[in-house]
Design an enzyme around this catalytic site. Sequence first.
Site, mmCIF file in Angstrom:
data_model
loop_
_atom_site.group_PDB
_atom_site.id
_atom_site.type_symbol
_atom_site.label_atom_id
_atom_site.label_comp_id
_atom_site.label_asym_id
_atom_site.label_seq_id
_atom_site.Cartn_x
_atom_site.Cartn_y
_atom_site.Cartn_z
ATOM 1 N N MET A 1 10.228 24.310 -0.649
ATOM 2 C CA MET A 1 9.356 23.326 -1.305
ATOM 3 C C MET A 1 10.155 22.337 -2.152
ATOM 4 O O MET A 1 9.963 21.133 -2.069
ATOM 5 C CB MET A 1 8.300 24.039 -2.160
ATOM 6 C CG MET A 1 7.216 23.098 -2.643
ATOM 7 S SD MET A 1 5.984 23.903 -3.662
ATOM 8 C CE MET A 1 5.224 25.039 -2.521
ATOM 9 N N LYS B 1 0.835 -1.206 0.000
ATOM 10 C CA LYS B 1 0.000 0.000 0.000
ATOM 11 C C LYS B 1 0.871 1.258 0.000
ATOM 12 O O LYS B 1 2.059 1.188 0.330
ATOM 13 C CB LYS B 1 -0.933 -0.019 1.219
ATOM 14 C CG LYS B 1 -0.212 0.076 2.544
ATOM 15 C CD LYS B 1 -1.133 -0.207 3.726
ATOM 16 C CE LYS B 1 -0.355 -0.082 5.017
ATOM 17 N NZ LYS B 1 -1.015 -0.743 6.146
ATOM 18 N N TYR C 1 14.806 31.021 3.357
ATOM 19 C CA TYR C 1 13.603 31.749 3.794
ATOM 20 C C TYR C 1 13.721 32.195 5.249
ATOM 21 O O TYR C 1 14.108 31.405 6.109
ATOM 22 C CB TYR C 1 12.371 30.842 3.687
ATOM 23 C CG TYR C 1 11.782 30.749 2.304
ATOM 24 C CD1 TYR C 1 11.285 31.865 1.650
ATOM 25 C CD2 TYR C 1 11.714 29.515 1.666
ATOM 26 C CE1 TYR C 1 10.733 31.760 0.380
ATOM 27 C CE2 TYR C 1 11.153 29.403 0.399
ATOM 28 C CZ TYR C 1 10.667 30.530 -0.232
ATOM 29 O OH TYR C 1 10.119 30.426 -1.482
ATOM 30 N N ARG D 1 -10.448 -0.160 15.476
ATOM 31 C CA ARG D 1 -10.330 0.724 14.319
ATOM 32 C C ARG D 1 -11.254 0.189 13.230
ATOM 33 O O ARG D 1 -12.312 0.730 12.999
ATOM 34 C CB ARG D 1 -8.858 0.782 13.853
ATOM 35 C CG ARG D 1 -8.603 1.771 12.753
ATOM 36 C CD ARG D 1 -7.148 1.818 12.319
ATOM 37 N NE ARG D 1 -6.707 0.567 11.680
ATOM 38 C CZ ARG D 1 -5.530 0.416 11.069
ATOM 39 N NH1 ARG D 1 -4.653 1.403 11.061
ATOM 40 N NH2 ARG D 1 -5.207 -0.727 10.503
HETATM 41 C C1 LIG Z 1 -0.124 -1.690 6.834
HETATM 42 C C2 LIG Z 1 -0.678 -2.950 7.317
HETATM 43 C C3 LIG Z 1 0.149 -4.062 7.608
HETATM 44 C C4 LIG Z 1 1.661 -3.999 7.557
HETATM 45 O O1 LIG Z 1 2.188 -3.497 8.749
HETATM 46 P P1 LIG Z 1 3.762 -3.450 9.007
HETATM 47 O O2 LIG Z 1 3.881 -2.925 10.386
HETATM 48 O O3 LIG Z 1 4.320 -2.508 7.998
HETATM 49 O O4 LIG Z 1 4.276 -4.829 8.816
HETATM 50 C C5 LIG Z 1 -0.456 -5.252 7.946
HETATM 51 N N1 LIG Z 1 -1.798 -5.349 8.033
HETATM 52 C C6 LIG Z 1 -2.620 -4.297 7.802
HETATM 53 C C7 LIG Z 1 -4.085 -4.486 7.938
HETATM 54 C C8 LIG Z 1 -2.093 -3.068 7.459
HETATM 55 O O5 LIG Z 1 -2.907 -2.034 7.234
#
Ligand SMILES: *Cc1c(COP(=O)(O)O)cnc(C)c1O
Length: 338
Positions: free
Chosen positions: A293, A38, A248, A122
């Site tokens: 930036m 992700k 800046y 969550r």
């Molecule tokens: C991001 C995520 C992981 C991975 O977590 P790490 O700490 O990077 O290994 C695993 N399960 C879910 C549901 C996540 O959102």
Amino acid sequence: MYNSFMAYITLNKNNFFNNLDIITNHTKSKDKIAIVLKDNAYGHGLIEIASLSKIYGIKKAVVRFESEAKRIEKFFEYILVLADYPTSANAKMRYAINDINSIQKFAKGTKVELKVDTGMHRNGIDKSDLRLAFIKIKKAGLKLEAVFSHHRSADELTSEWFWQNSNFKKIKDEAKELAKEFGFKTLRFHSANSASLFRTSNFDEDMARVGIAVYGCLDADKKLAPVLSLYAQKISTRSVKRGQKVGYGGTKTILNDCLVSNYDFGYGDGFFRTLSNNFKTPHNKELIGKISMDNSSFIGEDEQLLIFKDARVLANLARTIPYEILTSLKADLKREIL
Ligand SMILES: *Cc1c(COP(=O)(O)O)cnc(C)c1O
């Protein structure tokens, strides 16, 4: 080194494979590793990491959106989509159910994995809703393949990890019975992220969802090695006299005449502005003035600078976590596999 001005990322293939070797020692099988891709593979580059994963022999991936899953479809046999709904039928993709009221939003026949809340509060259904979820999934005609959960503090050495595991164990037992009753196939179970996997002495779940360990920024095992390095390239150099101020707001007064160079990496690329006047590269080049930036200034005249090779160093300085440093790196930075 590129001719155009654009800070760039290098990915260390050997470190990546080394990390996967270490992770495989824990899962005992490559097939149990679901690599988490992700957020542009934690800033490393979705396609780059997907293709390296395939070369290594990883068959499973985890993403957030279906659109990401489609981009990496050819590299994997299984892709878990964490928070999206399917737009078309696809045999490789599985979709997480995060809420009891979302079940009817999935098209009939969709392969789904049910997330249960074991204490993080969550996402995921409440454990008291397990039977109800099975009823709704059956009624919606979905293919339930797995039940999974997520740890809220696997990286902290407290008791929480243990009680979440014990909550999940009860859910597993109940889900196995429900699967028989409702005529679902044998379910898979998974709850481990990186930190949880490295705390487990005898891993026996069906897969682990590993992100940060793959990218080498997990402290649990010193042999894990960071994969991503970031380099900036020089745009200009000037000599600056004692008493002059750089950047800046003129926040940094030069104490001794020196050469100052400006580099093509700023907060617009993912450099944390809070590090202004408070950062040295791994080769001890001092950042001076405010990070802009698209620019940052350092004492010296090197053509290019290694900004970091371990996101944890920046994370400590910026009082955040390596995940945030890495995922802040913009997708249009060039990425090169070494
Ligand atoms: C991001 C995520 C992981 C991975 O977590 P790490 O700490 O990077 O290994 C695993 N399960 C879910 C549901 C996540 O959102």
